[in-house]
Scaffold this active site. Structure first.
Site, PDB file in Angstrom:
ATOM      1  N   HIS A  44     -26.571  27.196 -11.552  1.00  0.00           N
ATOM      2  CA  HIS A  44     -26.948  27.865 -12.858  1.00  0.00           C
ATOM      3  C   HIS A  44     -27.540  28.970 -12.958  1.00  0.00           C
ATOM      4  O   HIS A  44     -28.019  29.717 -11.782  1.00  0.00           O
ATOM      5  CB  HIS A  44     -28.571  27.077 -12.853  1.00  0.00           C
ATOM      6  CG  HIS A  44     -29.221  27.579 -14.258  1.00  0.00           C
ATOM      7  ND1 HIS A  44     -30.357  26.519 -14.301  1.00  0.00           N
ATOM      8  CD2 HIS A  44     -29.252  28.095 -15.079  1.00  0.00           C
ATOM      9  CE1 HIS A  44     -31.032  27.107 -15.328  1.00  0.00           C
ATOM     10  NE2 HIS A  44     -30.252  28.306 -15.986  1.00  0.00           N
ATOM     11  N   CYS A  85     -34.329  23.575  -9.208  1.00  0.00           N
ATOM     12  CA  CYS A  85     -35.742  23.162 -10.550  1.00  0.00           C
ATOM     13  C   CYS A  85     -37.381  23.957  -9.725  1.00  0.00           C
ATOM     14  O   CYS A  85     -36.867  23.957  -8.374  1.00  0.00           O
ATOM     15  CB  CYS A  85     -36.454  21.280 -10.781  1.00  0.00           C
ATOM     16  SG  CYS A  85     -37.582  21.306 -11.539  1.00  0.00           S
TER      17      CYS A  85
END
Length: 334
Positions: free
Chosen positions: A173, A102
């Site tokens: 990711h 994040c």
């Protein structure tokens, strides 16, 4: 974790719904579970300080029907994460995942999230402490790097540290995170995707279960990534915004199990859940906000979305509001 339990959860991880702040709460997950019985579901990120120092254990509440479900933790203090992991295990989660991806300012200020890509040894210390504290599997979700890091060096070094710490499953990711200059939303779109690098990591770390995440919007794309050698595919925004398109056929196409779910029938299956939520003092829109995209691209979708958006926030709204919205879809499909 026994080998049988790990084998089971690894199978479910062939397709997973990514943890997304403000989106993948317990109501969203209950809906997604009705759409797919097999897909692995993730919670929103819960911070270890909130659980350990803030006593916010209500954030761990979930329905038994959500299994298999994983809890994502945010934090960077090994001892605190270990204590939080114990709380998660006690609540019955199937997996505990550490957020190393994040990019938000709030997360950076707490020294966790994507900024931890800069300190892989600290991540290793964190996961080792968590593993020593619980028997459920501890996994990691990361980026390919941050800022000006050389991803072709940073990512394999990071994964090597995870292997040494005993981590067997990582979701990557396939974008960098820019910690300065880009908002969290921009970090989901602007940094270029590098799927080939993640594919190379799977070849280099053959014994790890690696899931690929980022920019994946359809089951066709998910199947292509699996065919390219990835162990799993994690889908985020598409699974939330167009849940039926991603999840209704997932059990059959990705897992070779069961038949496709019907979004109209799923809405009917949600009604008892909604009734129980209202009886417990909840509000209808807390559930239906996750259902707005259920009929995206189908006849009646606009009327469904508009009716719920306008009427669900009312104090008088209830299951009958959902049934009235569903009538628009049924009439359009007739």
């Amino acid at each position: 974790m026994t080998d049988n339990n790990r084998e089971k959860i690894w199978r479910h991880a062939r397709l997973s719904c990514a943890p997304m702040m403000d989106w993948t709460d317990r109501h969203c997950r209950y809906l997604h579970r009705l759409l797919s019985r097999e897909t692995l579901l993730y919670t929103e990120m819960v911070t270890a300080p909130a659980l350990v120092r803030g006593g916010a254990v209500h954030l761990l509440d979930f329905s038994d029907e959500e299994h298999p479900v994983a809890l994502q933790l945010g934090g960077s203090d090994p001892a605190e994460l270990a204590t939080a992991a114990k709380l998660c295990e006690a609540r019955g989660y199937d997996e505990i995942n550490l957020n190393v991806g994040c990019p938000s300012d709030r997360v950076q200020s707490g020294t966790f999230g994507a900024v931890l890509m800069k300190t892989p040894q600290l991540v290793a210390d964190c996961v080792k402490a968590m593993q020593d504290a619980v028997s459920v599997e501890v996994t990691v979700k990361c980026r390919i790097g941050v800022d000006d890091q050389d991803t072709e060096k940073v990512l394999p070094d990071f994964l090597d540290q995870m292997v040494r710490a005993g981590v067997s499953r990582v979701a990557v990711h396939a974008r960098k995170a820019w910690l300065q200059g880009l908002s969290p939303k921009e970090n989901r779109d602007i940094p270029p995707l590098d799927y080939p690098l993640v594919y190379q990591m799977k070849r280099d770390f053959a014994d790890m279960h690696l899931s690929i995440n980022g920019g994946i919007a359809t089951l066709d794309e998910a199947e292509a990534h699996l065919a390219a050698g990835m162990d799993g595919v994690m889908i985020g925004r598409a699974a939330y915004q167009n849940p039926a398109d991603v999840l209704c056929a997932a059990d059959r196409r990705i897992f070779g199990a069961g038949t496709d779910s019907d979004p109209i029938e799923v809405v009917r299956q949600m009604l008892p859940y909604i009734e129980a939520h209202l009886l417990a003092g909840g509000k209808l829109h807390q559930v239906t906000r996750h259902m707005l995209g259920l009929f995206s691209g189908r006849p009646g979708a606009r009327a469904w979305r508009r009716y719920l958006s306008e009427n669900a926030p009312s104090a008088q709204a209830g299951p009958q509001t959902v049934e009235a919205a569903l009538a628009f879809v049924e009439r359009a499909a007739a």
